[in-house]
Design an enzyme around this catalytic site. Sequence first.
Site, PDB file in Angstrom:
ATOM      1  N   ILE A   1      42.369  59.361 -26.185  1.00  0.00           N
ATOM      2  CA  ILE A   1      41.780  59.152 -24.859  1.00  0.00           C
ATOM      3  C   ILE A   1      41.927  57.699 -24.434  1.00  0.00           C
ATOM      4  CG2 ILE A   1      39.699  59.319 -23.454  1.00  0.00           C
ATOM      5  CD1 ILE A   1      40.803  62.012 -24.349  1.00  0.00           C
ATOM      6  N   TYR A   2      41.534  56.780 -25.293  1.00  0.00           N
ATOM      7  CA  TYR A   2      41.639  55.358 -24.959  1.00  0.00           C
ATOM      8  C   TYR A   2      43.082  54.977 -24.648  1.00  0.00           C
ATOM      9  CZ  TYR A   2      41.907  50.310 -25.648  1.00  0.00           C
ATOM     10  OH  TYR A   2      42.164  48.968 -25.483  1.00  0.00           O
ATOM     11  N   GLY A   3      44.008  55.394 -25.506  1.00  0.00           N
ATOM     12  CA  GLY A   3      45.418  55.067 -25.290  1.00  0.00           C
ATOM     13  C   GLY A   3      45.951  55.641 -23.994  1.00  0.00           C
TER      14      GLY A   3
ATOM     15  N   THR B   1      44.235  56.031 -21.239  1.00  0.00           N
ATOM     16  CA  THR B   1      43.770  55.184 -20.129  1.00  0.00           C
ATOM     17  C   THR B   1      44.630  53.936 -20.013  1.00  0.00           C
ATOM     18  OG1 THR B   1      42.133  53.890 -21.413  1.00  0.00           O
ATOM     19  CG2 THR B   1      41.404  55.994 -20.478  1.00  0.00           C
ATOM     20  N   LYS B   2      45.032  53.363 -21.134  1.00  0.00           N
ATOM     21  CA  LYS B   2      45.845  52.151 -21.084  1.00  0.00           C
ATOM     22  C   LYS B   2      47.278  52.457 -20.669  1.00  0.00           C
ATOM     23  CE  LYS B   2      42.625  49.256 -22.175  1.00  0.00           C
ATOM     24  NZ  LYS B   2      42.188  48.223 -21.207  1.00  0.00           N
TER      25      LYS B   2
END
Length: 270
Positions: A156-158, A160-161
Amino acid sequence: MANIVITGSTKGIGFGLARAFLDAGHTVTISGRSDLSVRTALERLQAPAERCAGIACDTSVMRQVQLLWDFAEETFGPVDIWINNAGLARTGWSICDTPQEEIESMLATNIQGTINGCRVAATGMRAPRKGQTQGGKIFNMLGGGSDGEHFPGMGIYGSTKRALDYFTDALQKELQDSGIVVGKIRPGMVVTEAVVREARENPARFARSRKFMNKLVDQVDTVAPFLARRILECQRSGTKIRWLTGSRIGMRMFAGLFRAREDQFARHGL
């Protein structure tokens, strides 16, 4: 002397950037989620009020981002550099196991917050400003996953980036005739409060990755001055400022064959 705004700058890399810019003689407006976090950061920075100020700002709320811009201009004059640093990294879960509230928080902060910051800054920098031509610099903080690489527990974090990488390219093209420099920052692996928090929340996982991570991580006070200097020097839109380059990774791994690196986590009580 540049007038600089940094979102999410009461701790971590954002705080390190604020300190580096102040040390270089510039004015800085910091922001964080709460009044308390801003007051605490200002006390730690120990900078005179005529060079450093702060205001609480939830970047996912457009009205608050506009208030941050207005506050910075009213306090120090036209904004020269706007850095969208505010971000949230909650890793360690698979995509399906990530709690829904964590997904929503990362999307709101990392994507919506950065878009809000870019829209406010770009609008302000294109507006007629007394005694100054249009233009300025906008930098977005990227991170793991922004180049398409995959890391376990960072789905998920990756994502967004990765989205921010595309968004920043699109913004740079749309503003190419505006005089505004749009750039990206890849700070690499830095030991921040968020990293320490997650290590303590899941010590078993941290223990498994500690040896490898120790070869590549760096401290905020090492990375932030480098990034600040490159931001100030940057004059070309589309620039990506990267600390942990492929050559640096290669040198670290090669050096690790002959001697162990000093433990980068011990100073943080890990």
